[in-house]
Design an enzyme around this catalytic site. Structure first.
Site, PDB file in Angstrom:
ATOM      1  N   HIS A  91       4.509  -2.385   0.007  1.00 20.85           N
ATOM      2  CA  HIS A  91       3.607  -2.103   1.132  1.00 20.85           C
ATOM      3  C   HIS A  91       3.784  -3.155   2.223  1.00 20.85           C
ATOM      4  CE1 HIS A  91       0.744  -0.302  -2.064  1.00 20.85           C
ATOM      5  NE2 HIS A  91       1.281   0.715  -1.407  1.00 20.85           N
ATOM      6  N   LYS A 132     -11.453   9.239  -7.648  1.00 22.72           N
ATOM      7  CA  LYS A 132     -10.358   8.442  -8.184  1.00 22.72           C
ATOM      8  C   LYS A 132     -10.888   7.165  -8.829  1.00 22.72           C
ATOM      9  CE  LYS A 132      -5.813   6.776  -6.833  1.00 22.72           C
ATOM     10  NZ  LYS A 132      -4.860   6.602  -5.754  1.00 22.72           N
ATOM     11  N   ARG A 154      10.620   5.037  -1.169  1.00 19.34           N
ATOM     12  CA  ARG A 154      11.326   4.219  -2.155  1.00 19.34           C
ATOM     13  C   ARG A 154      12.518   4.938  -2.751  1.00 19.34           C
ATOM     14  NH1 ARG A 154       6.309   3.436  -5.927  1.00 19.34           N
ATOM     15  NH2 ARG A 154       6.291   5.600  -5.312  1.00 19.34           N
ATOM     16  N   SER A 169       2.231   0.600  -6.913  1.00 19.05           N
ATOM     17  CA  SER A 169       0.911   0.112  -7.340  1.00 19.05           C
ATOM     18  C   SER A 169       0.655   0.444  -8.801  1.00 19.05           C
ATOM     19  CB  SER A 169      -0.192   0.707  -6.457  1.00 19.05           C
ATOM     20  OG  SER A 169      -0.121   0.164  -5.168  1.00 19.05           O
TER      21      SER A 169
END
Length: 150
Positions: free
Chosen positions: A17, A41, A90, A127
């Site tokens: 990030h 979440k 990515r 993450s």
């Protein structure tokens, strides 16, 4: 003014990030790190912790702001007058996923999505991997900025 948002949950902020944000700010007059809030979440870090990690990481850059939002990202962009969404890629899987979202966003609004490839050596960091390393007592310091310490 070219204002962009970089949306995400940032649970936690990673070096990947950080890489996208640091490189992205060179493309825009202002970059808003938009921390999404989703009541459904389960997060490892509280909203306050995530905001603190990000704010401290970019405290010396006045063109970077940190805000929270709920709902559609394009609605948030319109609310704060941001014409761009910045996203990091990515791998090919990220591209396919992000491409579908970008096309949908273009159908819903005039907002453009700008993609940056994560720098070499950081493309493996996510993450979810960082959370797994933390849960299992591993050394996560090589995966996150110094501001992310628990």
């Amino acid at each position: 003014m070219r204002r962009a948002i970089f949306p995400g949950s940032f649970d936690p902020l990673t070096l990947g990030h950080h890489d996208i944000i640091t490189r992205g700010i060179t493309l825009f007059d202002e970059l808003i790190i938009a921390v999404g809030v989703n009541a459904d979440k389960k997060y490892m870090f509280t909203l306050e912790q995530r905001l603190e990690f990000i704010t401290k990481a970019f405290i010396t850059e006045p063109r970077i702001k940190v805000l929270t939002y709920e709902g559609l990202t394009v609605d948030f962009c319109e609310k704060i007058n941001a014409g761009f969404i910045l996203r990091g890629l990515r791998n090919p899987g990220d591209f396919e996923f992000e491409k579908a979202i970008a096309h949908t966003n273009r159908k819903l609004s005039e907002i453009e999505t700008v993609f940056l490839l994560t720098s070499s050596g950081k493309s493996f960091i996510s993450s979810s991997i960082v959370r797994d390393v933390i849960r299992n007592g591993g050394d996560y310091s090589i995966l996150v900025p110094d501001t992310v310490r628990v």
